[in-house]
Design a protein around this motif. Structure first.
Motif, PDB file in Angstrom:
ATOM      1  N   LEU A   1       0.821  -1.212   0.000  1.00 23.26           N
ATOM      2  CA  LEU A   1       0.000   0.000   0.000  1.00 23.26           C
ATOM      3  C   LEU A   1       0.853   1.260   0.000  1.00 23.26           C
ATOM      4  N   VAL A   2       1.960   1.246   0.719  1.00 21.09           N
ATOM      5  CA  VAL A   2       2.849   2.415   0.737  1.00 21.09           C
ATOM      6  C   VAL A   2       3.450   2.631  -0.645  1.00 21.09           C
ATOM      7  N   ARG A   3       3.925   1.561  -1.279  1.00 17.53           N
ATOM      8  CA  ARG A   3       4.491   1.693  -2.629  1.00 17.53           C
ATOM      9  C   ARG A   3       3.440   2.174  -3.627  1.00 17.53           C
ATOM     10  N   LEU A   4       2.241   1.641  -3.510  1.00 17.77           N
ATOM     11  CA  LEU A   4       1.153   2.038  -4.395  1.00 17.77           C
ATOM     12  C   LEU A   4       0.813   3.516  -4.206  1.00 17.77           C
ATOM     13  N   ASP A   5       0.811   3.970  -2.961  1.00 20.47           N
ATOM     14  CA  ASP A   5       0.534   5.374  -2.683  1.00 20.47           C
ATOM     15  C   ASP A   5       1.598   6.271  -3.302  1.00 20.47           C
ATOM     16  N   ARG A   6       2.850   5.882  -3.199  1.00 17.42           N
ATOM     17  CA  ARG A   6       3.935   6.678  -3.815  1.00 17.42           C
ATOM     18  C   ARG A   6       3.792   6.729  -5.325  1.00 17.42           C
ATOM     19  N   GLN A   7       3.487   5.589  -5.937  1.00 18.51           N
ATOM     20  CA  GLN A   7       3.334   5.562  -7.390  1.00 18.51           C
ATOM     21  C   GLN A   7       2.153   6.419  -7.834  1.00 18.51           C
ATOM     22  N   ILE A   8       1.061   6.360  -7.111  1.00 22.58           N
ATOM     23  CA  ILE A   8      -0.097   7.187  -7.455  1.00 22.58           C
ATOM     24  C   ILE A   8       0.234   8.657  -7.272  1.00 22.58           C
ATOM     25  N   GLY A   9       0.981   8.991  -6.224  1.00 18.77           N
ATOM     26  CA  GLY A   9       1.401  10.378  -6.011  1.00 18.77           C
ATOM     27  C   GLY A   9       2.242  10.894  -7.169  1.00 18.77           C
ATOM     28  N   LYS A  10       3.163  10.067  -7.659  1.00 14.88           N
ATOM     29  CA  LYS A  10       3.992  10.465  -8.804  1.00 14.88           C
ATOM     30  C   LYS A  10       3.134  10.684 -10.049  1.00 14.88           C
ATOM     31  N   LEU A  11       2.186   9.785 -10.282  1.00 18.66           N
ATOM     32  CA  LEU A  11       1.311   9.927 -11.445  1.00 18.66           C
ATOM     33  C   LEU A  11       0.447  11.179 -11.335  1.00 18.66           C
ATOM     34  N   GLU A  12      -0.036  11.478 -10.123  1.00 16.13           N
ATOM     35  CA  GLU A  12      -0.830  12.692  -9.934  1.00 16.13           C
ATOM     36  C   GLU A  12      -0.005  13.940 -10.231  1.00 16.13           C
ATOM     37  N   LYS A  13       1.262  13.947  -9.810  1.00 17.00           N
ATOM     38  CA  LYS A  13       2.139  15.096 -10.103  1.00 17.00           C
ATOM     39  C   LYS A  13       2.331  15.251 -11.601  1.00 17.00           C
ATOM     40  N   GLU A  14       2.564  14.118 -12.303  1.00 12.81           N
ATOM     41  CA  GLU A  14       2.768  14.182 -13.741  1.00 12.81           C
ATOM     42  C   GLU A  14       1.528  14.721 -14.450  1.00 12.81           C
ATOM     43  N   VAL A  15       0.367  14.262 -14.046  1.00 13.60           N
ATOM     44  CA  VAL A  15      -0.878  14.718 -14.669  1.00 13.60           C
ATOM     45  C   VAL A  15      -1.084  16.193 -14.393  1.00 13.60           C
ATOM     46  N   LYS A  16      -0.809  16.609 -13.154  1.00 14.11           N
ATOM     47  CA  LYS A  16      -0.981  18.017 -12.807  1.00 14.11           C
ATOM     48  C   LYS A  16      -0.006  18.897 -13.600  1.00 14.11           C
ATOM     49  N   GLU A  17       1.251  18.435 -13.763  1.00 16.90           N
ATOM     50  CA  GLU A  17       2.225  19.207 -14.538  1.00 16.90           C
ATOM     51  C   GLU A  17       1.812  19.291 -16.005  1.00 16.90           C
ATOM     52  N   LYS A  18       1.361  18.172 -16.564  1.00 14.93           N
ATOM     53  CA  LYS A  18       0.962  18.181 -17.964  1.00 14.93           C
ATOM     54  C   LYS A  18      -0.274  19.064 -18.192  1.00 14.93           C
ATOM     55  N   SER A  19      -1.202  19.038 -17.251  1.00 12.44           N
ATOM     56  CA  SER A  19      -2.393  19.845 -17.426  1.00 12.44           C
ATOM     57  C   SER A  19      -2.070  21.336 -17.265  1.00 12.44           C
ATOM     58  N   SER A  20      -1.093  21.686 -16.425  1.00 13.80           N
ATOM     59  CA  SER A  20      -0.715  23.090 -16.281  1.00 13.80           C
ATOM     60  C   SER A  20       0.051  23.572 -17.500  1.00 13.80           C
ATOM     61  N   VAL A  21       0.831  22.694 -18.134  1.00 17.57           N
ATOM     62  CA  VAL A  21       1.567  23.068 -19.341  1.00 17.57           C
ATOM     63  C   VAL A  21       0.604  23.246 -20.501  1.00 17.57           C
ATOM     64  N   VAL A  22      -0.372  22.386 -20.626  1.00 20.69           N
ATOM     65  CA  VAL A  22      -1.333  22.456 -21.729  1.00 20.69           C
ATOM     66  C   VAL A  22      -2.235  23.683 -21.572  1.00 20.69           C
ATOM     67  N   SER A  23      -2.622  24.017 -20.339  1.00 18.45           N
ATOM     68  CA  SER A  23      -3.532  25.148 -20.129  1.00 18.45           C
ATOM     69  C   SER A  23      -2.833  26.490 -20.345  1.00 18.45           C
ATOM     70  N   HIS A  24      -1.511  26.549 -20.235  1.00 26.27           N
ATOM     71  CA  HIS A  24      -0.791  27.822 -20.431  1.00 26.27           C
ATOM     72  C   HIS A  24      -0.336  27.976 -21.795  1.00 26.27           C
TER      73      HIS A  24
END
Length: 84
Positions: free
Chosen positions: A61-84
């Protein structure tokens, strides 16, 4: 999910009925298998296996949480780049 009124009533009735059935079950003075494992000293093997399984689930569960956190950061970065 909303259940119809009759379904709720039937589920409540089943729950109450099952409680009364379980209350009438005879109670023994101990668990024979656990007493035997304790007498043989094998209870510690059971405890160790349960602890290992529990630790494995926690690590997963800890590893899964870290992986999901990384994916959330990537999605947030990509969405901020696309919106600007």
């Amino acid at each position: 999910m909303r259940l119809p009124f009759l379904t709720k009533i039937s589920l409540v009735a089943l729950l109450l009925f099952s409680q009364t059935l379980f209350a009438h079950q005879p109670v023994s003075n101990g668990v024979d298998m656990a007493d035997q494992l304790r007498a043989d000293g094998k209870i510690w093997v059971v405890v160790a296996v349960v602890a290992a399984v529990f630790a494995g689930i926690i690590i997963y569960l800890v590893r899964l949480d870290r992986q999901i956190g990384k994916l959330e950061k990537e999605v947030k970065e990509k969405s901020s780049v696309v919106s600007h």
